[in-house]
Write a protein that holds these residues in place. Structure first.
Motif, short mmCIF file in Angstrom:
data_model
loop_
_atom_site.label_atom_id
_atom_site.label_comp_id
_atom_site.label_asym_id
_atom_site.label_seq_id
_atom_site.Cartn_x
_atom_site.Cartn_y
_atom_site.Cartn_z
N ARG A 1 -117.14 -23.64 49.42
CA ARG A 1 -116.20 -24.74 49.20
C ARG A 1 -114.80 -24.20 48.87
N ALA A 2 -114.74 -23.16 48.04
CA ALA A 2 -113.45 -22.57 47.67
C ALA A 2 -112.72 -22.01 48.89
N GLN B 1 -111.38 -24.88 50.93
CA GLN B 1 -110.16 -25.39 50.32
C GLN B 1 -108.97 -24.49 50.63
N GLN B 2 -109.19 -23.20 50.58
CA GLN B 2 -108.13 -22.23 50.88
C GLN B 2 -107.70 -22.37 52.34
N ARG C 1 -105.68 -25.64 52.79
CA ARG C 1 -104.33 -25.48 52.25
C ARG C 1 -103.45 -24.68 53.22
N LEU D 1 -114.83 -33.46 50.51
CA LEU D 1 -114.49 -32.06 50.25
C LEU D 1 -113.02 -31.72 50.48
N PHE D 2 -112.25 -32.64 51.02
CA PHE D 2 -110.86 -32.36 51.37
C PHE D 2 -109.91 -32.39 50.18
N GLU D 3 -110.32 -32.97 49.07
CA GLU D 3 -109.47 -33.08 47.88
C GLU D 3 -108.12 -33.72 48.21
N SER E 1 -105.82 -34.72 45.22
CA SER E 1 -105.28 -33.74 44.28
C SER E 1 -103.75 -33.69 44.35
N THR F 1 -102.55 -31.16 47.12
CA THR F 1 -102.63 -31.69 48.48
C THR F 1 -101.58 -32.78 48.69
#
Length: 157
Positions: free
Chosen positions: A10-11, A14-15, A18, A37-39, A42, A45
């Motif tokens: 997941r990390a 996310q990376q 981004r 899972l896209f956040e 936040s 984002t």
């Protein structure tokens, strides 16, 4: 991150996402069953997407269910309202709800693709039109078959 990069957490997803958002300049097409899972809600984002949209770029989202975004991403819903002239969200019809992959395409050149939305495993490809061909074609078909969702106001006006 350059070229084609595989990720399996997941990390790392996310990376990769981004990195894709930072590279996006003109268009950003996203498909996921629910964007959990896209956040998208936040602050990081939100800042990236606001920078992207502030320049007149276009954001399109296609999804199966809006429930997660409506419950967990008020900041993202505000962004859609603030940039309703540059963003759109569509919900898939029932006959497409079996689609279980997930992808984000920036400028028809860069792509983050998860093979199944329930798992963080996937690939990031920069400057790779060949890698983005299939997701672009799939997104166009999904977009065409889907209907408008997440109206900018409660009444949809």
């Amino acid at each position: 991150m350059e070229g084609i990069v595989h990720f399996d957490s997941r990390a790392r997803f996310q990376q990769a996402l981004r990195a894709l958002l930072e590279r996006a300049h003109a268009t950003l097409d996203l498909f996921d069953p629910d964007f959990a899972l896209f956040e998208l809600g936040s602050s990081a984002t939100d800042a990236l997407l606001r920078r992207f949209l502030h320049g007149g770029s276009v954001l399109r989202l296609a999804l199966h269910s809006t429930a997660h975004l409506e419950r967990h991403a008020p900041r993202f819903l505000r962004l859609l309202r603030d940039y309703d002239h540059l963003s759109a969200c569509r919900q898939t019809p029932r006959d497409l709800r079996q689609l279980a992959d997930s992808f984000a395409i920036a400028d028809n050149l860069h792509v983050v693709r998860r093979f199944h939305a329930a798992h963080p495993r996937g690939v990031l490809a920069f400057d790779a039109p060949g890698e983005s061909d299939l997701p672009r074609t799939r997104f166009a078909a999904i977009w065409e078959a889907s209907r408008s969702a997440l109206p900018p106001t409660v009444t949809g006006l």
